[in-house]
Design a protein around this motif. Structure first.
Motif, short mmCIF file in Angstrom:
data_model
loop_
_atom_site.label_atom_id
_atom_site.label_comp_id
_atom_site.label_asym_id
_atom_site.label_seq_id
_atom_site.Cartn_x
_atom_site.Cartn_y
_atom_site.Cartn_z
N ALA A 138 -10.49 -179.77 -9.09
CA ALA A 138 -9.92 -181.10 -9.29
C ALA A 138 -10.07 -181.56 -10.73
O ALA A 138 -9.14 -182.13 -11.32
CB ALA A 138 -10.61 -182.10 -8.36
N VAL A 139 -11.23 -181.29 -11.33
CA VAL A 139 -11.47 -181.67 -12.72
C VAL A 139 -10.53 -180.89 -13.65
O VAL A 139 -10.00 -181.45 -14.62
CB VAL A 139 -12.95 -181.44 -13.10
CG1 VAL A 139 -13.15 -181.54 -14.60
CG2 VAL A 139 -13.84 -182.45 -12.37
N TYR A 140 -10.32 -179.64 -13.35
CA TYR A 140 -9.39 -178.82 -14.14
C TYR A 140 -7.99 -179.43 -14.11
O TYR A 140 -7.33 -179.57 -15.17
CB TYR A 140 -9.36 -177.39 -13.60
CG TYR A 140 -8.44 -176.46 -14.34
CD1 TYR A 140 -8.89 -175.70 -15.42
CD2 TYR A 140 -7.10 -176.34 -13.97
CE1 TYR A 140 -8.03 -174.86 -16.11
CE2 TYR A 140 -6.23 -175.50 -14.65
CZ TYR A 140 -6.71 -174.76 -15.71
OH TYR A 140 -5.84 -173.93 -16.40
N LYS A 141 -7.53 -179.81 -12.93
CA LYS A 141 -6.20 -180.40 -12.80
C LYS A 141 -6.12 -181.73 -13.56
O LYS A 141 -5.10 -182.05 -14.18
CB LYS A 141 -5.86 -180.61 -11.31
CG LYS A 141 -5.55 -179.33 -10.55
CD LYS A 141 -5.31 -179.63 -9.09
CE LYS A 141 -4.90 -178.39 -8.31
NZ LYS A 141 -3.54 -177.96 -8.63
N TYR A 142 -7.19 -182.49 -13.49
CA TYR A 142 -7.23 -183.77 -14.21
C TYR A 142 -7.19 -183.55 -15.73
O TYR A 142 -6.38 -184.17 -16.43
CB TYR A 142 -8.51 -184.53 -13.81
CG TYR A 142 -8.99 -185.54 -14.82
CD1 TYR A 142 -8.28 -186.73 -15.03
CD2 TYR A 142 -10.13 -185.30 -15.59
CE1 TYR A 142 -8.72 -187.66 -15.97
CE2 TYR A 142 -10.58 -186.22 -16.52
CZ TYR A 142 -9.88 -187.40 -16.71
OH TYR A 142 -10.31 -188.31 -17.64
N ALA A 152 -11.68 -187.61 -6.43
CA ALA A 152 -10.94 -187.92 -5.20
C ALA A 152 -9.46 -188.06 -5.54
O ALA A 152 -9.07 -188.16 -6.70
CB ALA A 152 -11.46 -189.21 -4.58
N TYR A 153 -8.64 -188.04 -4.49
CA TYR A 153 -7.21 -188.24 -4.66
C TYR A 153 -6.74 -189.30 -3.66
O TYR A 153 -7.41 -189.58 -2.66
CB TYR A 153 -6.44 -186.94 -4.47
CG TYR A 153 -6.58 -186.32 -3.10
CD1 TYR A 153 -5.63 -186.56 -2.11
CD2 TYR A 153 -7.66 -185.49 -2.79
CE1 TYR A 153 -5.76 -185.98 -0.84
CE2 TYR A 153 -7.80 -184.92 -1.54
CZ TYR A 153 -6.84 -185.17 -0.57
OH TYR A 153 -6.98 -184.61 0.68
N VAL A 194 -2.28 -189.11 -7.69
CA VAL A 194 -3.26 -190.11 -8.11
C VAL A 194 -4.65 -189.49 -7.99
O VAL A 194 -5.04 -189.07 -6.89
CB VAL A 194 -3.19 -191.39 -7.27
CG1 VAL A 194 -4.21 -192.42 -7.77
CG2 VAL A 194 -1.78 -191.98 -7.32
N ARG A 195 -5.37 -189.43 -9.11
CA ARG A 195 -6.71 -188.84 -9.11
C ARG A 195 -7.73 -189.85 -9.62
O ARG A 195 -7.47 -190.60 -10.56
CB ARG A 195 -6.75 -187.59 -10.00
CG ARG A 195 -5.80 -186.48 -9.54
CD ARG A 195 -5.94 -185.22 -10.37
NE ARG A 195 -5.03 -184.18 -9.91
CZ ARG A 195 -3.96 -183.76 -10.59
NH1 ARG A 195 -3.71 -184.25 -11.78
NH2 ARG A 195 -3.19 -182.82 -10.10
N LYS A 207 -9.34 -189.59 -0.47
CA LYS A 207 -10.07 -188.44 0.03
C LYS A 207 -10.78 -187.72 -1.12
O LYS A 207 -10.16 -187.50 -2.17
CB LYS A 207 -9.11 -187.45 0.71
CG LYS A 207 -8.28 -188.05 1.84
CD LYS A 207 -9.09 -188.17 3.10
CE LYS A 207 -8.21 -188.56 4.29
NZ LYS A 207 -9.00 -188.70 5.53
N GLN A 208 -12.02 -187.35 -0.92
CA GLN A 208 -12.72 -186.58 -1.95
C GLN A 208 -12.24 -185.14 -1.93
O GLN A 208 -11.97 -184.57 -0.86
CB GLN A 208 -14.23 -186.64 -1.75
CG GLN A 208 -14.84 -187.95 -2.22
CD GLN A 208 -16.29 -187.78 -2.67
OE1 GLN A 208 -16.72 -186.71 -3.07
NE2 GLN A 208 -17.04 -188.88 -2.60
#
Length: 267
Positions: free
Chosen positions: A257-261, A94-95, A212-213, A249-250
């Motif tokens: 999203a995991v890649y960006k994290y 989520a962010y 923010v993740r 928000k998910q």
């Protein structure tokens, strides 16, 4: 780098600790490059770990700033990245975003006069030692100069008696009609002092663009969502009536999203 504080006094002032963290963010902003702050519990183990990620040439500078603010801290370089992921489990992400215009501030720790970090951190102590992991990633970069200029323009218009909702809708290059101008001139001008104060406080501090993740991994979708929702719920404490609040928000695309994290990409 990975940081921990050795022999930390048990009576340390939590508000003072948060203020020191604010100083650290301001110091690292001088790098003029995104900086990632992360709190994580790995997929194996129960230790809560704090990370700061900067571009390699700035690692020594970042370590010096941390040790300058927390003389008892130990800062170690990380040569292999950590993982929170259960290889056979589920992942949710989520962010965090602002609900209203970025010019409006949320409730701060200084206003709350309580340790706002403790409720966030408590979520990291609720994991099983094996197969569950969680992370909070905050990537910050100095906001463009135009952001502060825009907020200062809002303050000027508020001091002229314009309503906050009208000020926040202001856009360059949209001239008002004669009828609209006449209507506004007839209205009684009442300065919204609370709004002026709120925006003044906002621009009195350095401004940042922030990602923010929230990432959680567990053996089952139910448990992964439970961990994520617990962490997300901690952001409700920053709600400020008549001003702003955070929304969690998910991500629709968890893989992206995991890649960006993992690669600490700044949007």
């Amino acid at each position: 780098v990975y940081a921990r504080e050795e022999n930390k006094p048990t009576n340390a002032d939590p508000l003072g600790e948060i203020a020191l963290t604010s100083q650290l963010v301001s110091l690292l902003a001088k790098l003029n490059a995104p900086v990632a702050f992360e709190i994580a519990v790995h997929n194996v183990g129960e230790e809560i770990v704090f990370y700061v990620a900067v571009e390699r040439p700035y690692a020594e500078f970042a370590a010096r700033q941390i040790q300058g603010l927390w003389p008892q801290s130990q800062v170690d370089p990380v040569h292999e990245d950590y993982t929170i992921f259960n290889p056979e489990g589920e992942v949710v992400a989520a962010y965090v975003k602002l609900k209203r215009h970025y010019a409006l501030p949320v409730r701060t720790y200084a206003e709350a006069r309580v340790d706002t970090f403790a409720p966030l951190l408590s979520n990291f102590s609720k994991l099983n030692a094996v197969g569950e992991g969680i992370a909070l990633q905050v990537i910050v970069a100095p906001a463009p100069r135009a952001v502060k200029s825009k907020i200062l323009h809002f303050i000027t218009k508020l001091k002229k008696g314009e309503k906050l909702e009208d000020v926040l809708k202001w856009k360059v290059g949209l001239p008002q009609s004669s009828a609209e101008k006449a209507r506004k001139e007839k209205e009684q001008k009442i300065v919204d002092e609370d709004a002026v104060k709120a925006l003044d406080q906002k621009v009195s501090k350095p401004l940042f663009s922030v990602n923010v993740r929230l990432i959680a991994s567990a053996p089952t979708p139910y448990r992964a969502n439970e961990l994520l929702e617990g962490l997300a719920g901690s952001f409700a404490q920053f709600y400020s009536p008549q001003r702003n609040e955070f929304q969690v928000k998910q991500y629709g695309d968890t893989r992206k999203a995991v890649y960006k994290y993992i690669f600490r990409e700044f949007d």
